[in-house]
Motif scaffolding. Structure first.
Motif, PDB file in Angstrom:
ATOM      1  N   GLU A 285       0.718  -1.298  -0.084  1.00 25.32           N
ATOM      2  CA  GLU A 285      -0.081  -0.030  -0.064  1.00 25.32           C
ATOM      3  C   GLU A 285       0.935   1.017  -0.123  1.00 25.32           C
ATOM      4  OE1 GLU A 285       0.624  -1.311   4.185  1.00 25.32           O
ATOM      5  OE2 GLU A 285       0.010  -2.287   2.297  1.00 25.32           O
ATOM      6  N   GLU A 286       2.154   1.105   0.281  1.00 29.43           N
ATOM      7  CA  GLU A 286       3.047   2.316   0.487  1.00 29.43           C
ATOM      8  C   GLU A 286       4.084   2.432  -0.761  1.00 29.43           C
ATOM      9  OE1 GLU A 286       5.026   2.447   4.278  1.00 29.43           O
ATOM     10  OE2 GLU A 286       3.008   2.275   5.309  1.00 29.43           O
ATOM     11  N   SER A 287       3.973   1.342  -1.811  1.00 33.14           N
ATOM     12  CA  SER A 287       5.114   1.143  -2.686  1.00 33.14           C
ATOM     13  C   SER A 287       4.542   1.852  -4.058  1.00 33.14           C
ATOM     14  CB  SER A 287       5.104  -0.245  -3.133  1.00 33.14           C
ATOM     15  OG  SER A 287       4.216  -0.853  -3.670  1.00 33.14           O
ATOM     16  N   ASP A 288       5.537   2.067  -4.937  1.00 29.41           N
ATOM     17  CA  ASP A 288       5.190   2.696  -6.426  1.00 29.41           C
ATOM     18  C   ASP A 288       5.081   1.583  -7.230  1.00 29.41           C
ATOM     19  OD1 ASP A 288       5.470   5.421  -5.690  1.00 29.41           O
ATOM     20  OD2 ASP A 288       7.711   5.210  -5.361  1.00 29.41           O
ATOM     21  N   VAL A 289       5.871   0.534  -7.138  1.00 26.51           N
ATOM     22  CA  VAL A 289       5.536  -0.713  -8.022  1.00 26.51           C
ATOM     23  C   VAL A 289       5.718  -1.904  -6.931  1.00 26.51           C
ATOM     24  CG1 VAL A 289       6.157   0.321 -10.012  1.00 26.51           C
ATOM     25  CG2 VAL A 289       8.132  -0.585  -8.822  1.00 26.51           C
ATOM     26  N   THR A 290       5.171  -3.149  -7.453  1.00 28.94           N
ATOM     27  CA  THR A 290       5.203  -4.206  -6.672  1.00 28.94           C
ATOM     28  C   THR A 290       5.787  -5.416  -7.632  1.00 28.94           C
ATOM     29  OG1 THR A 290       2.892  -5.005  -7.323  1.00 28.94           O
ATOM     30  CG2 THR A 290       3.310  -3.677  -4.992  1.00 28.94           C
ATOM     31  N   GLY A 291       6.437  -6.347  -7.050  1.00 29.46           N
ATOM     32  CA  GLY A 291       7.011  -7.502  -7.737  1.00 29.46           C
ATOM     33  C   GLY A 291       7.333  -8.553  -7.111  1.00 29.46           C
ATOM     34  N   VAL A 292       8.141  -9.385  -7.414  1.00 28.71           N
ATOM     35  CA  VAL A 292       8.606 -10.562  -6.874  1.00 28.71           C
ATOM     36  C   VAL A 292      10.246 -10.501  -6.704  1.00 28.71           C
ATOM     37  CG1 VAL A 292       8.697 -13.212  -6.849  1.00 28.71           C
ATOM     38  CG2 VAL A 292       6.421 -11.733  -7.608  1.00 28.71           C
ATOM     39  N   ILE A 293      10.735 -10.923  -5.552  1.00 28.53           N
ATOM     40  CA  ILE A 293      12.184 -10.949  -5.390  1.00 28.53           C
ATOM     41  C   ILE A 293      12.658 -12.449  -6.203  1.00 28.53           C
ATOM     42  CG2 ILE A 293      14.058 -11.491  -3.838  1.00 28.53           C
ATOM     43  CD1 ILE A 293      12.353 -10.032  -1.562  1.00 28.53           C
ATOM     44  N   ASP A 294      13.786 -11.957  -7.408  1.00 28.95           N
ATOM     45  CA  ASP A 294      14.212 -12.756  -7.868  1.00 28.95           C
ATOM     46  C   ASP A 294      15.538 -13.596  -7.713  1.00 28.95           C
ATOM     47  OD1 ASP A 294      14.342 -14.541 -10.164  1.00 28.95           O
ATOM     48  OD2 ASP A 294      15.484 -12.967 -11.464  1.00 28.95           O
ATOM     49  N   VAL A 295      16.440 -12.721  -7.108  1.00 31.46           N
ATOM     50  CA  VAL A 295      17.791 -13.110  -6.708  1.00 31.46           C
ATOM     51  C   VAL A 295      18.202 -12.232  -5.565  1.00 31.46           C
ATOM     52  CG1 VAL A 295      20.293 -13.296  -7.431  1.00 31.46           C
ATOM     53  CG2 VAL A 295      18.517 -13.844  -9.145  1.00 31.46           C
ATOM     54  N   ILE A 296      19.027 -12.642  -4.747  1.00 29.54           N
ATOM     55  CA  ILE A 296      19.308 -11.765  -3.709  1.00 29.54           C
ATOM     56  C   ILE A 296      20.915 -12.258  -3.504  1.00 29.54           C
ATOM     57  CG2 ILE A 296      19.454 -11.596  -1.011  1.00 29.54           C
ATOM     58  CD1 ILE A 296      16.660 -12.608  -0.967  1.00 29.54           C
TER      59      ILE A 296
END
Length: 352
Positions: A285-296
């Motif tokens: 709710e506070e983000s500009d875009v949302t996604g999924v963590i691919d690599v760390i």
């Protein structure tokens, strides 16, 4: 030392192929200038024209008060340090450093003074009686720099001098060259494709692409205020995140339909750029875009998180320290409004 002036210089090979295209640069007395850009951008060709190793097709180069276009390299009062050390393997360090002075007929006492002075500056004193094969890569490069220093040239030219060294030695030699510049207060022109070297060494950077200048400025100016998309993504490591966008009411919209607020954004904006350190992870709710963590990537001092945003692309987020996260989990990205870069359809930078 001397001022260097490059005025509308071009190098044209067969036909109309321009390796360097109407380049103009001023290098002040004592300034450290770095020429940076990808392979084939013309930076080494330009350096070789300054040195006299390549003929100038158009324009003029002035060193001090002299136009040097028609002067041989030996007459230009410059010293060059190459990527390969070019040391004489059968000569001791002392003789490698003294060789050029002997050829110029300098008095023996003066040669000895200059060689030992340079050796002290570069911490080569204990190595003067050794031959190149007995030295490490970093020591050989210091000998090559010492050979240049003893000439007391008007300008030093460096052609990717650290590219043959391993990562640890490159860091060590970057510090050596920075300290050398501070000690000598010398005019230096340095060629590299490594933007980290450019950022850490330069008083002024010239970014080249396809033989032309993209931007000239202090390192932090190029980092904070790139003139175009090429400079924005070339300067900085990891490179700037860039995504396509369109103007939307009160801000910008991405290709997947997600939108972010950015009041006053230029309606000409077609790409948005944000550096990894200027993104934070936030609740949806506070983000500009949302996604999924691919690599760390856990680096200890930093954690790089790569977040895949559907139909938009991969974003790199730089977090300080060790951060425990899980690949495959959702992530919201919040952009620092003070560090957003906008680019038009022509890839030129716009006001945010």
């Amino acid at each position: 030392m001397a001022r260097l002036h490059i005025d509308q210089v071009s190098k044209i090979y067969t036909g109309t192929q321009r390796a360097v295209d109407t380049v103009s640069i001023d290098v002040d007395d004592g300034e450290f200038l770095v020429l940076v850009g990808p392979s084939g951008c013309g930076k080494s060709t330009l350096l070789r024209m300054i040195a006299g190793l390549e003929a100038i097709t158009e324009g003029a180069i002035t060193i001090g008060e002299r136009v040097v276009n028609d002067l041989d390299p030996a007459e230009r009062d410059i010293a060059m340090v190459f990527q390969n050390y070019a040391l004489y393997p059968h000569m001791k360090v002392y003789d490698n450093m003294a060789y050029g002075l002997r050829n110029r007929g300098i008095a023996r006492d003066e040669i000895d003074r200059r060689v030992r002075e340079a050796a002290t500056t570069l911490e080569l004193g204990p190595l003067l009686e050794r031959k190149p094969r007995e030295l490490s890569g970093g020591q050989r490069q210091r000998v090559a720099m010492g050979r240049a220093i003893v000439r007391n040239p008007a300008a030093f030219l460096f052609d990717e001098p650290l590219s043959n060294l391993d990562a640890a030695l490159r860091v060590e030699m970057r510090l050596e060259i920075a300290k050398l510049h501070r000690r000598l207060d010398a005019t230096m022109v340095y060629v590299t494709h490594d933007q980290v070297e450019a950022m850490t060494l330069a008083d002024k950077i010239v970014v080249l692409q396809a033989g032309r200048i993209e931007q000239v400025g202090a390192p932090i100016d190029l980092y904070m205020r790139p003139a175009n998309l090429f400079v924005a993504q070339f300067i900085g490591s990891p490179k700037m995140n860039v995504a396509d966008c369109q103007p939307a009411e009160g801000g910008l919209a991405f290709a997947n339909g997600q939108a972010m607020s950015l009041p006053g954004a230029d309606a000409a904006a077609r790409k948005i750029g944000i550096r990894p350190e200027h993104i934070t992870l936030a609740p949806p709710e506070e983000s500009d875009v949302t996604g999924v963590i691919d690599v760390i990537e856990q680096l200890g001092s930093d954690t790089f998180v790569y977040v895949e945003v559907d139909k938009v692309g991969l974003f790199t987020v730089r977090l300080v320290g060790h951060v425990e996260m899980t690949e495959g989990e959702p992530a919201g990205l919040r952009f620092d409004r003070d560090h957003i870069h906008l680019f038009g359809a022509d890839d030129r930078a716009l006001a945010p």
